[in-house]
Scaffold this active site. Structure first.
Site, mmCIF file in Angstrom:
data_model
loop_
_atom_site.group_PDB
_atom_site.id
_atom_site.type_symbol
_atom_site.label_atom_id
_atom_site.label_comp_id
_atom_site.label_asym_id
_atom_site.label_seq_id
_atom_site.Cartn_x
_atom_site.Cartn_y
_atom_site.Cartn_z
ATOM 1 N N GLY A 276 4.917 -1.017 2.663
ATOM 2 C CA GLY A 276 4.215 -0.020 2.574
ATOM 3 C C GLY A 276 5.202 1.393 2.638
ATOM 4 N N HIS B 145 0.781 -1.422 0.073
ATOM 5 C CA HIS B 145 0.001 0.052 0.128
ATOM 6 C C HIS B 145 0.827 1.317 0.002
ATOM 7 C CE1 HIS B 145 1.029 0.653 4.355
ATOM 8 N NE2 HIS B 145 0.825 -0.599 4.248
ATOM 9 N N ASP B 146 0.214 2.323 -0.845
ATOM 10 C CA ASP B 146 0.811 3.557 -0.874
ATOM 11 C C ASP B 146 2.338 3.799 -1.302
ATOM 12 O OD1 ASP B 146 -1.351 4.867 0.801
ATOM 13 O OD2 ASP B 146 -0.771 3.544 2.269
#
Length: 263
Positions: free
Chosen positions: A140, A122-123
């Site tokens: 992440g 994520h991200d």
């Protein structure tokens, strides 16, 4: 020309397809998904939701794109995965959406090769022309610069930064940031020099590589403090954009641990 969708594919009615898109057998496409012109899902590709792919991408069987982030803070927000043009995503790769407390988006640039079993968490912000070899994993919030190469079985800890044209060796574990043009090896990884082979392959001139080597030797010498050597580099190479890219990379987040040569 309209999209070509295999009769065994399951496609949400909100999905949007460009011209000449191909969705192969057994694919599952959820809500709020966009596929650009000539993008091809070979077979059995799963795209969960809120994901966009640009033009001319190829996604191989059993890749999972746009899944919910593996983060305990996630509460079902409509975060995104955005993939650019002309990427190849191989079998069993997993690319997650962002989180609301992060960037809210995971992004992949153009012309990337993401090999089998790789994971983009994520991200993350992955640049253009990046290669992730088999089973490479980035945690992440990781940022990977253009033309970086991540070797097979390598791992980058969350919030890590990999500079442009950097090379992460096979099975290397990155818990620190890697300077642009640098080469990291080992577990835990240490800085093994510059990515000279990669720079030659990408068309860097002999003079450009010579200057980078000289700046590298100055920056990681034993005399003085690291901060003093950094300022010396900035002064001596103020007009050299490649050296200054390394200096700026270090300065922009000076609190981050940096991958250093082995003592």
């Amino acid at each position: 020309m309209s999209a070509k969708i295999h009769p065994t594919a399951v496609v949400d009615q909100s999905a949007e397809f460009g011209d000449e898109v191909e969705v192969g057998p057994g694919c599952v496409i959820g809500p709020n998904v966009k596929l650009g012109d000539r993008t091809r899902l070979v077979a059995h590709v799963f795209i969960e939701s809120h994901t966009s792919l640009g033009k001319d991408n190829v996604v191989f069987p059993f890749a999972a794109l746009g899944g919910a982030p593996q983060d305990l803070s996630y509460r079902g927000e409509a975060t995104r995965l955005e993939i650019g043009d002309n990427n190849v995503i191989r079998e069993h790769a997993t690319l997650s959406r962002g989180t609301a407390r992060g960037r809210s988006v995971t992004s992949i640039g153009d012309n990337c090769l993401i090999m089998g079993n790789c994971h983009v968490a994520h991200d993350c912000d992955v640049g253009n022309n990046v290669i992730m070899a088999q089973t490479a994993t980035i945690g992440g919030h990781v940022k990977v610069g253009d033309f970086a190469f991540l070797g097979g079985l390598s791992g980058v800890h969350q919030h890590g930064r990999i500079g442009r044209y950097a090379f992460v060796g096979a099975s290397a574990l990155m818990t620190t940031d890697l300077i642009p043009f640098g080469s990291a090896i080992g577990n835990h990884a240490h800085l093994g020099g510059l990515n000279v082979v990669g720079l030659k392959r990408r068309g860097f001139s002999r003079d450009q590589i010579h200057d980078l080597r000289a700046a590298y030797r100055l920056l990681f010498a034993e005399e003085g403090t690291f901060q003093e050597r950094l300022e010396d580099c900035a002064e001596l190479y103020a007009n050299n954009p490649h050296v200054m890219e390394i200096v700026d990379f270090i300065r922009v987040d000076a609190a981050r641990p940096l991958c250093m040569p082995r003592d």
